[in-house]
Design a protein around this motif. Structure first.
Motif, PDB file in Angstrom:
ATOM      1  N   ALA A  86       0.836  -1.194   0.000  1.00 39.04           N
ATOM      2  CA  ALA A  86       0.000   0.000   0.000  1.00 39.04           C
ATOM      3  C   ALA A  86       0.874   1.249   0.000  1.00 39.04           C
ATOM      4  O   ALA A  86       1.943   1.277   0.631  1.00 39.04           O
ATOM      5  CB  ALA A  86      -0.918   0.020   1.217  1.00 39.04           C
ATOM      6  N   ARG A  87       0.415   2.246  -0.721  1.00 39.58           N
ATOM      7  CA  ARG A  87       1.033   3.583  -0.675  1.00 39.58           C
ATOM      8  C   ARG A  87       0.111   4.478   0.133  1.00 39.58           C
ATOM      9  O   ARG A  87      -1.075   4.625  -0.191  1.00 39.58           O
ATOM     10  CB  ARG A  87       1.245   4.143  -2.075  1.00 39.58           C
ATOM     11  CG  ARG A  87       1.759   5.582  -2.095  1.00 39.58           C
ATOM     12  CD  ARG A  87       2.281   5.973  -3.463  1.00 39.58           C
ATOM     13  NE  ARG A  87       3.544   5.277  -3.740  1.00 39.58           N
ATOM     14  CZ  ARG A  87       4.244   5.432  -4.865  1.00 39.58           C
ATOM     15  NH1 ARG A  87       3.783   6.220  -5.834  1.00 39.58           N
ATOM     16  NH2 ARG A  87       5.374   4.780  -5.028  1.00 39.58           N
ATOM     17  N   ALA A 140      11.661   8.718   6.942  1.00 42.45           N
ATOM     18  CA  ALA A 140      10.607   8.813   5.921  1.00 42.45           C
ATOM     19  C   ALA A 140       9.224   8.861   6.543  1.00 42.45           C
ATOM     20  O   ALA A 140       8.260   9.273   5.895  1.00 42.45           O
ATOM     21  CB  ALA A 140      10.700   7.638   4.953  1.00 42.45           C
ATOM     22  N   VAL A 141       9.113   8.423   7.788  1.00 42.32           N
ATOM     23  CA  VAL A 141       7.827   8.393   8.492  1.00 42.32           C
ATOM     24  C   VAL A 141       7.646   9.724   9.212  1.00 42.32           C
ATOM     25  O   VAL A 141       8.431  10.074  10.097  1.00 42.32           O
ATOM     26  CB  VAL A 141       7.784   7.224   9.488  1.00 42.32           C
ATOM     27  CG1 VAL A 141       6.477   7.230  10.261  1.00 42.32           C
ATOM     28  CG2 VAL A 141       7.986   5.903   8.757  1.00 42.32           C
ATOM     29  N   VAL A 147       4.463   7.146   2.131  1.00 47.66           N
ATOM     30  CA  VAL A 147       5.305   5.967   2.325  1.00 47.66           C
ATOM     31  C   VAL A 147       4.718   4.781   1.576  1.00 47.66           C
ATOM     32  O   VAL A 147       3.498   4.649   1.430  1.00 47.66           O
ATOM     33  CB  VAL A 147       5.467   5.609   3.823  1.00 47.66           C
ATOM     34  CG1 VAL A 147       6.315   6.645   4.533  1.00 47.66           C
ATOM     35  CG2 VAL A 147       4.121   5.458   4.508  1.00 47.66           C
ATOM     36  N   ASP A 148       5.602   3.907   1.097  1.00 47.36           N
ATOM     37  CA  ASP A 148       5.220   2.626   0.511  1.00 47.36           C
ATOM     38  C   ASP A 148       5.443   1.550   1.560  1.00 47.36           C
ATOM     39  O   ASP A 148       6.573   1.362   2.043  1.00 47.36           O
ATOM     40  CB  ASP A 148       6.061   2.325  -0.732  1.00 47.36           C
ATOM     41  CG  ASP A 148       5.686   3.210  -1.905  1.00 47.36           C
ATOM     42  OD1 ASP A 148       4.494   3.485  -2.095  1.00 47.36           O
ATOM     43  OD2 ASP A 148       6.597   3.630  -2.644  1.00 47.36           O
ATOM     44  N   LEU A 149       4.370   0.843   1.902  1.00 43.43           N
ATOM     45  CA  LEU A 149       4.406  -0.168   2.949  1.00 43.43           C
ATOM     46  C   LEU A 149       4.102  -1.526   2.351  1.00 43.43           C
ATOM     47  O   LEU A 149       3.286  -1.645   1.429  1.00 43.43           O
ATOM     48  CB  LEU A 149       3.379   0.156   4.031  1.00 43.43           C
ATOM     49  CG  LEU A 149       3.506   1.539   4.670  1.00 43.43           C
ATOM     50  CD1 LEU A 149       2.291   1.821   5.557  1.00 43.43           C
ATOM     51  CD2 LEU A 149       4.785   1.636   5.484  1.00 43.43           C
ATOM     52  N   GLY A 150       4.738  -2.569   2.887  1.00 44.63           N
ATOM     53  CA  GLY A 150       4.470  -3.920   2.421  1.00 44.63           C
ATOM     54  C   GLY A 150       4.602  -4.924   3.545  1.00 44.63           C
ATOM     55  O   GLY A 150       5.349  -4.716   4.504  1.00 44.63           O
ATOM     56  N   VAL A 151       3.841  -6.022   3.433  1.00 41.42           N
ATOM     57  CA  VAL A 151       3.974  -7.127   4.381  1.00 41.42           C
ATOM     58  C   VAL A 151       3.737  -8.430   3.628  1.00 41.42           C
ATOM     59  O   VAL A 151       2.807  -8.533   2.825  1.00 41.42           O
ATOM     60  CB  VAL A 151       3.004  -6.978   5.579  1.00 41.42           C
ATOM     61  CG1 VAL A 151       1.546  -6.956   5.143  1.00 41.42           C
ATOM     62  CG2 VAL A 151       3.237  -8.078   6.609  1.00 41.42           C
ATOM     63  N   THR A 152       4.608  -9.396   3.866  1.00 38.53           N
ATOM     64  CA  THR A 152       4.473 -10.729   3.291  1.00 38.53           C
ATOM     65  C   THR A 152       4.110 -11.689   4.404  1.00 38.53           C
ATOM     66  O   THR A 152       4.825 -11.802   5.405  1.00 38.53           O
ATOM     67  CB  THR A 152       5.772 -11.177   2.605  1.00 38.53           C
ATOM     68  OG1 THR A 152       6.116 -10.222   1.598  1.00 38.53           O
ATOM     69  CG2 THR A 152       5.610 -12.542   1.959  1.00 38.53           C
ATOM     70  N   LEU A 162       9.432  -1.041   4.237  1.00 39.48           N
ATOM     71  CA  LEU A 162       9.130   0.384   4.188  1.00 39.48           C
ATOM     72  C   LEU A 162       9.917   0.975   3.041  1.00 39.48           C
ATOM     73  O   LEU A 162      11.151   0.869   3.015  1.00 39.48           O
ATOM     74  CB  LEU A 162       9.506   1.059   5.513  1.00 39.48           C
ATOM     75  CG  LEU A 162       9.503   2.585   5.541  1.00 39.48           C
ATOM     76  CD1 LEU A 162       8.112   3.143   5.264  1.00 39.48           C
ATOM     77  CD2 LEU A 162      10.037   3.100   6.880  1.00 39.48           C
ATOM     78  N   ASN A 163       9.219   1.546   2.071  1.00 34.75           N
ATOM     79  CA  ASN A 163       9.865   2.086   0.867  1.00 34.75           C
ATOM     80  C   ASN A 163      10.799   1.056   0.243  1.00 34.75           C
ATOM     81  O   ASN A 163      11.940   1.348  -0.110  1.00 34.75           O
ATOM     82  CB  ASN A 163      10.577   3.397   1.182  1.00 34.75           C
ATOM     83  CG  ASN A 163       9.603   4.508   1.535  1.00 34.75           C
ATOM     84  OD1 ASN A 163       8.439   4.490   1.115  1.00 34.75           O
ATOM     85  ND2 ASN A 163      10.050   5.473   2.325  1.00 34.75           N
TER      86      ASN A 163
END
Length: 222
Positions: A86-87, A140-141, A147-152, A162-163
């Motif tokens: 998500a951005r 960046a926070v 921010v570009d956030l990701g979770v696997t 994060l980014n």
């Protein structure tokens, strides 16, 4: 190889249900036990544009935007091995409590992020399925930051980025058969853990510019 299996269209009533969630007592609209001032609303201008808003009510609560895939026509669920990206444009005002998270049958919660502007450089990352989490600080926070956030959601390891840089690997995972619905929302703090909104504030907001879920083409082993 990854395949995109879900691209959020927040305006879609086929993808998303607005203003109610079984993550809240009785499906909502309030959740004071979590120290929230929320009064969930399905008003389109509080969630359907991708800008999640909270507006002050005369009774001291706040009308808050929430969307969930639970109960929608599509009924999309993330599952073990998926990657959620998500951005996000973070909120500015005190009391704002944005989050993107998962939920099913009273549990199965993994938080892509939670954020509170009184801790301006800190993200909260949590795996409630197997009780792991981390506070991540990064320049960046910041309030108003993009921010570009990701979770696997790995079987043995949940990994957050994060980014596009890894920031936390929990070594716990979610298990082989985990699956859950998505929730995107903006809550409002009641003051026990984080400051409530300023007395003069009438609106809070944050924006989810994009949200996608990717799925590996082969079943993951991690």
């Amino acid at each position: 190889m990854w395949q995109v299996v879900f691209t959020a269209d927040f305006a879609s009533e086929h993808q998303w249900v607005a203003g109610r969630s079984w993550a809240y007592p009785n499906g909502g609209p309030t959740n004071p036990g979590d120290n929230k001032l929320d009064h969930l609303t399905d008003a389109p201008d509080h969630s359907r544009t991708g800008t999640f808003r909270a507006t002050r009510r005369a009774d001291g609560l706040w009308d808050t935007g929430l969307l969930t895939t639970e109960g929608s026509a599509e009924g999309f669920e993330v599952r073990t091995g998926d990657r959620l990206e998500a951005r996000v444009r973070l909120p500015v005002g005190l009391g704002a409590w944005p989050a993107i998270w998962t939920w099913r049958d009273g549990d199965n919660e993994v938080d892509l992020f939670e954020y509170h502007p009184d801790n301006p450089d800190l993200l909260e990352l949590t795996n409630h399925v197997r009780q792991a989490g981390e506070y991540v600080r990064d320049e960046a926070v910041r309030p108003g930051g993009l921010v570009d956030l990701g979770v696997t959601f790995g079987r043995r390891d949940v990994v957050w980025t994060l980014n596009d840089a890894p920031v936390f690997s929990d070594g716990r995972g979610v298990g082989r058969d985990w699956h859950a619905h998505l929730i995107v929302n903006l809550s409002v703090c009641a003051g026990r853990y984080h400051p409530p909104p300023d007395a003069s504030a009438t609106e809070l907001s944050y924006t989810v510019e994009s949200l996608v879920v990717r799925r590996p083409q082969t079943r993951p082993s991690v």
